[in-house]
Design a protein around this motif. Sequence first.
Motif, PDB file in Angstrom:
ATOM      1  N   GLU A 210       0.838  -1.378   0.068  1.00  0.00           N
ATOM      2  CA  GLU A 210       0.130   0.491  -0.113  1.00  0.00           C
ATOM      3  C   GLU A 210       0.959   1.269   0.119  1.00  0.00           C
ATOM      4  OE1 GLU A 210      -2.529   0.156   3.071  1.00  0.00           O
ATOM      5  OE2 GLU A 210      -4.497  -1.298   2.047  1.00  0.00           O
ATOM      6  N   GLN A 215       4.613   4.662   5.281  1.00  0.00           N
ATOM      7  CA  GLN A 215       4.814   3.245   4.900  1.00  0.00           C
ATOM      8  C   GLN A 215       6.603   3.018   4.733  1.00  0.00           C
ATOM      9  OE1 GLN A 215       4.580   0.002   3.787  1.00  0.00           O
ATOM     10  NE2 GLN A 215       2.879   0.403   3.102  1.00  0.00           N
ATOM     11  N   THR A 280      -0.487  -8.262   1.772  1.00  0.00           N
ATOM     12  CA  THR A 280      -0.862  -6.545   2.205  1.00  0.00           C
ATOM     13  C   THR A 280       0.167  -5.986   2.647  1.00  0.00           C
ATOM     14  OG1 THR A 280      -2.532  -6.391   1.253  1.00  0.00           O
ATOM     15  CG2 THR A 280      -2.597  -4.502   1.544  1.00  0.00           C
ATOM     16  N   ARG A 282       0.947  -2.613   4.491  1.00  0.00           N
ATOM     17  CA  ARG A 282      -0.070  -1.966   5.321  1.00  0.00           C
ATOM     18  C   ARG A 282       0.155  -0.863   6.249  1.00  0.00           C
ATOM     19  NH1 ARG A 282      -3.337  -3.622   8.535  1.00  0.00           N
ATOM     20  NH2 ARG A 282      -5.070  -5.460   8.692  1.00  0.00           N
TER      21      ARG A 282
END
Length: 793
Positions: A210, A215, A280, A282
């Motif tokens: 993501e 991040q 994912t 994230r």
Amino acid sequence: MKFTKDWLSDHLKTKKNEQQIIEKLNGIGLEVEKVEPIKNELSDFVVAKIIKAKKHPNADRLKLCDVDIGGEATIKVVCGASNAQEGLITIYAPPGSTIPKNGMKLEVSKIRGETSYGMLCSESELKISNESEGIIELGKKFNYSIGKPYFKRKDTNNVIELSITPNRPDCLGIRGIARDLFACGYGELKEIKNVKFKKTFKHNFKVKIEKNKNQACSIFGSCLIKNISNRESPSWLKDKILALGLRPISAVVDITNYVMFDLNRPLHAYDLDKINNSITVRNSKKGEILNALDNKTYTLKENMCVIADDQGPLGLGGIIGGVRSGTGLDTKNILIESAYFDPVITRKTAKVLEINTDAKFRFERGIDPQSAKDGLAKAAKLIVDICGGEVSNFDFQETIKLKKKIINFDPRLVSRTIGIKVKDKEINKILNKLGFETKKKGKNIEIKIPLWRPDIFGEIDLVEEVIRILGFENVKSIEPEKIRTKPTLNFYQKHFHLAQRSVASKGYYEAITWSFSDEKVNVKFKEDIETIRIINPISSDLGVLRNSLYPNLIYYMEKNLNRGFGEQSLFEIGPVFKSNKPGDQITVICGIKKQIYDEQDYKRVDHLDVFEIKRDLIQTLIELGIDKEEILVEEKSPSYYHPGISGSIYSKDTKYLFAYFGQIHPKIVPETYGFEIFLENLVNFKSNNKKNKESLSLSDYQKSERDFAFLTKKDTKASLLVDAVKKVDKSLIRNVKIFDVYEGKNIPSDKKSIAIKVTIQSDYKTMNESDLSDISNRIIKSVEEQTGAKLRS
């Protein structure tokens, strides 16, 4: 960081022995902290002697033994062997050791109400033979040392432990250590060969990073390995893991640990069948839960980097994995992760959650992003070789483009810094061996910094690399020049130290205080100067840069008085700050005195007034080289002084403000006097008005003194009278001193009386009464004409 010489030989072909390698590592800044024998699965089993054996109080077939294992005290062991008896020499397994026969890990336990610390072993339990009746009897004919390991080591290698500083994350892998030794000429660095193996199917598992502001993950590489048979690691791998002080778990886990220490490349293995749908990368949501592999449960804060599936977090990026997707001996399909995580965010997350792991230790210092592919390939090849299975192609998700830092380096800086001549060719050779790419650009060298060296920021860092590898022992001592061609101190520095001695000679004690101050007090002394707040103050009451030396001096004088130290005078010399611009500060010499009272009847011990502080100030200025003739005393002073009991001292042309003096305003602090000397102004004045000093000449003839009292207006400055007297005849008037100022009875209300003493002396004759009368009349006339004062009758 731990390693062995045998493991080092996987990367470095060298003929140097272990001791030579240890000495060289210390010489290049990789401090060797400890050297100890290699441990394996059998290292914990030691020779022991039963000192006493008695029947277990709660069991007929058990015995309670006091066992000597080489320490100061014996330990208690519950034993069921019939041959356990006093004096028997046998083999002891401590808590934490693993029994070879059944893989059982021993713990301190209670057996029928009695605590047993470990166990005494039979031959079958140690896989020596099939004999399981009774514990091992070593006998007395061999000279066994109590407390020493029973099983002899197969080799003579030791485990070398390095204390790696935070700026050298590349040496948290054996490859980095080998590279440094190669640069020193301690062998040849072996090339990392391209790992070749068949990739039989396509990576079809969805992985996504993501994109958001915080991040932490910028690279996430992965591959799938299916149909493996996870098992116990082979002996060569277990020996390496044990040498690091880790416990072998399974081939998959041991391989990821091996690659981490070998290449400084942390990896993580997921059980593919336990991942829900996709992965994912994230940021976490507040309150999410992670059951981690350290058997602890963590409640996550917002914006922590997590590796997650559709069900929730599988692990914390770069820190620790979760139990839910952990591998076991029954795991058949795995996903291997090889990623790069931001050092700052990783450290912040680990600190908040109080987690410390080998992976976190590396990512927070900054590892080589380019090692992701090499590490993944090496791990996949080892897993297939040991556990079988089929490997997919590699999938790399990247959010940044890797770019090497370039430094334009002047090689002459090396010789200028370390004091010995180093040829450009030698500099290039050292840097190339360390992995730096060099290219000649005129007199300079364009250097590309490898991504595994995040600690290199500028030219001086490259100089450090050269001398570190060249050897500090090659920097020869140089005899200092014994003839001094330049003064040690410059003009300003001489005045700085002279000012310290001058004020101290008047009974003031020097104080050294913070350059920070309490804003509530500092604001009372700042005049029109802005308040300079500190972003991260060391305490709440030291939150601004000081605009004056008074706040701290007053604070510590009051503190000393409260502690019963009695009368004292303090001074400090140091900077005060005018704005938050770099260099916008001045040096001030500040002294304070306080009126002291007798504790019993609250009477003044000695009367302190403004003239005493003025005397100390003017005498200090004279000692600093300011002539009395160059001084002009003015009434104006800052608002933090008492109006009417304070003043300022300028140069005669009023270009330079030398000092302020007087009583501190009573609203700030009662009955306290002080002065401030502005050192830069004083030094600048002297630099711009340098005069050749006249040689000292003393008259052989007697001096005479005459006193005069003049009646003048109240607002007339006494210095005007002094100037008028001196102008009469500089060759005869040697000194003029004011000794009394009077207002009151017999004096008109708008007038005051100023009394002065004049010293008269000739260099050529003894002054007779006629001469003295003549000059006295001239003095009276000069004062009356220039100031309007009248001689009192």
